[in-house]
Design an enzyme around this catalytic site. Structure first.
Site, PDB file in Angstrom:
ATOM      1  N   GLY A 164      -0.600  -8.754  13.709  1.00 34.77           N
ATOM      2  CA  GLY A 164      -1.069  -7.982  12.875  1.00 34.77           C
ATOM      3  C   GLY A 164      -1.843  -8.898  11.819  1.00 34.77           C
ATOM      4  N   GLU A 187       0.780  11.846   5.415  1.00 36.86           N
ATOM      5  CA  GLU A 187      -0.679  11.586   6.245  1.00 36.86           C
ATOM      6  C   GLU A 187      -0.155  12.479   8.022  1.00 36.86           C
ATOM      7  OE1 GLU A 187      -2.984   8.118   4.240  1.00 36.86           O
ATOM      8  OE2 GLU A 187      -1.966   7.777   6.355  1.00 36.86           O
ATOM      9  N   ALA A 235      -0.343  -3.621   3.917  1.00 38.17           N
ATOM     10  CA  ALA A 235      -0.973  -3.846   4.626  1.00 38.17           C
ATOM     11  C   ALA A 235      -1.841  -5.195   3.436  1.00 38.17           C
ATOM     12  CB  ALA A 235      -2.225  -3.415   4.930  1.00 38.17           C
TER      13      ALA A 235
END
Length: 412
Positions: free
Chosen positions: A12, A169, A314
């Site tokens: 990731g 979203e 992230a």
């Protein structure tokens, strides 16, 4: 010369970043992941709502690492780690390490509700995103020829659970797909019967953002024909009926679960102390206290700052990756370790065309300019030039013509 071997579990944001930093040193690096691609998760919801293809937001790990001869990729699922023998155990065999970086990421958290887990759709990987896309498209095909009005309404009711960025979203993108694209093609469906419901257990959307931006988000969602329900919790779901605490029910064939995330279940098998959301507790250097040669970063790492665990996003994983890689090199070279301190880069979420909210420091934006900033940042963060170009062109096409070409029901 006997090179030190660093094994990284997970490809990731964190794992890839560690590999790239260590690639510049005289070290052998092995990246292990059960999938052969790196996924740009922030745009995963656009795959689920037919805005992007899978290869627009995913890129082969081997291609990312192809310019680093000392970095190797091993496609395997890690099932355990023997800390005493310093080896990672996978389905295809074991790999010894001198230093280990655990970055296995997170998984959907259903909070023990087995029926919800069985019948709803998570949104953490490409397979789930494609499954949601297939399912939504299939529900419209079924509704187009359904003569029972109650069953048709249930087929056209879409519930998204979770008022964080993923839920917001997804709701906005689903609304635009339905009302701007599909409404032009399904002539025998009454689109006033379509119902999109966004459920949030707390009293606000986008909890990490200021109150006024959360309220602005709710207003924008309402303008997009999305019913926002706050202070509502899910009790059960059997595939056709969603039950809320208090006894209210919603007849629906579609529940997208964006209400929770926890560390990957690999950590449940390891002898480590787990904190909030099953994450491994680390020290100020991101090491497991009992095993200083092991670093844990990203969604799998429980690190507290200002008395609270850091969010599973992230930017945290990327910043932790830099510090973990630096500390591995410092241990090899006998230098002092660097303490980790997270520097916030702000929060942002898009709610669809010309609509987003951004909070960076003292700056608060909403509307078109926030959406433009969100778009630029997300395109730039995509890992490959081809991905950036393709995504940019698809967004422009969709913006001009309200057209989403990825409305293909696959065999998956």
């Amino acid at each position: 010369m006997n090179l030190k071997h660093v094994v990284i579990v997970g490809a990731g944001f964190g794992g890839i970043r560690v590999a790239k930093v260590l690639a510049r040193s005289d070290i052998k690096v092995t990246v292990i992941d059960k999938r052969n691609y790196h996924l740009f998760q922030p745009l995963l919801y656009q795959v689920s709502t037919a805005g992007l293809s899978v290869d627009d937001i995913a890129y082969p790990v081997r291609a990312i690492l192809s310019n680093f001869p000392n970095v190797h990729f091993h496609m395997d699922e890690v099932i355990n780690v023997d800390f005493a023998k310093q080896c990672v155990i996978g389905n295809m065999g074991s790999v010894d390490y001198d230093y280990l970086v655990l970055a296995p990421g997170g998984m959907t958290n259903y909070f023990g509700m087995e029926s919800v887990a069985k019948h709803s759709y998570g949104l953490k990987n490409l397979d789930e995103a494609v499954s949601i896309r297939n399912h939504v498209l299939r529900k419209f095909e079924e509704a187009a020829f359904e003569e029972n009005p109650d069953r048709q309404k249930a087929l056209l009711t879409f519930v998204i659970v979770g008022g964080g960025p993923t839920g917001v979203e997804s709701a906005g993108a689903l609304s635009e797909l339905i009302y701007h694209v599909m409404a032009k093609e399904y002539h025998n469906i009454d689109f006033t019967q379509v119902r999109i419901v966004l459920i949030e257990a707390s009293d606000k959307l986008l909890a990490a953002m200021p109150q006024d931006l959360g309220e602005a988000t709710r207003d924008i969602l309402s303008e997009k024909n999305i019913e926002v329900r706050l202070n509502v919790q899910v009790a059960d779901y059997n595939g056709e009926q969603l039950t809320l605490t208090g006894g209210e029910t919603i007849q629906t064939h579609t529940v997208i679960w964006a209400a929770g995330v926890r560390a990957a279940d690999l950590l449940d098998k390891l002898p480590v102390r787990q904190g909030h959301l099953c994450r491994a507790v680390v020290n100020e250097y991101l090491q497991l206290p009992e095993h200083p040669e092991v670093f844990v970063i990203g969604d799998a790492s429980h690190f507290e700052q200002n008395g609270r665990p850091l969010p599973m996003i992230a930017p945290v994983a990327i910043q932790q990756a830099d510090v973990a890689a630096t500390n591995i090199l410092n241990r090899i070279n006998g230098k002092p370790l660097q303490r980790f301190v997270f520097k916030s880069v702000g929060n942002m979420a898009t709610i669809g065309r010309n609509a987003a909210v951004v909070h960076i420091g003292n700056i608060k934006l909403k509307g078109f300019f926030a959406w433009l900033l969100w778009s630029v940042i997300h395109i730039w963060r995509l890992i490959d030039f081809r991905n950036r170009t393709v995504v940019f062109m698809k967004w422009i096409w969709d913006y001009l013509f309200y057209e989403r070409a990825v409305r293909i029901i696959t065999r998956q």
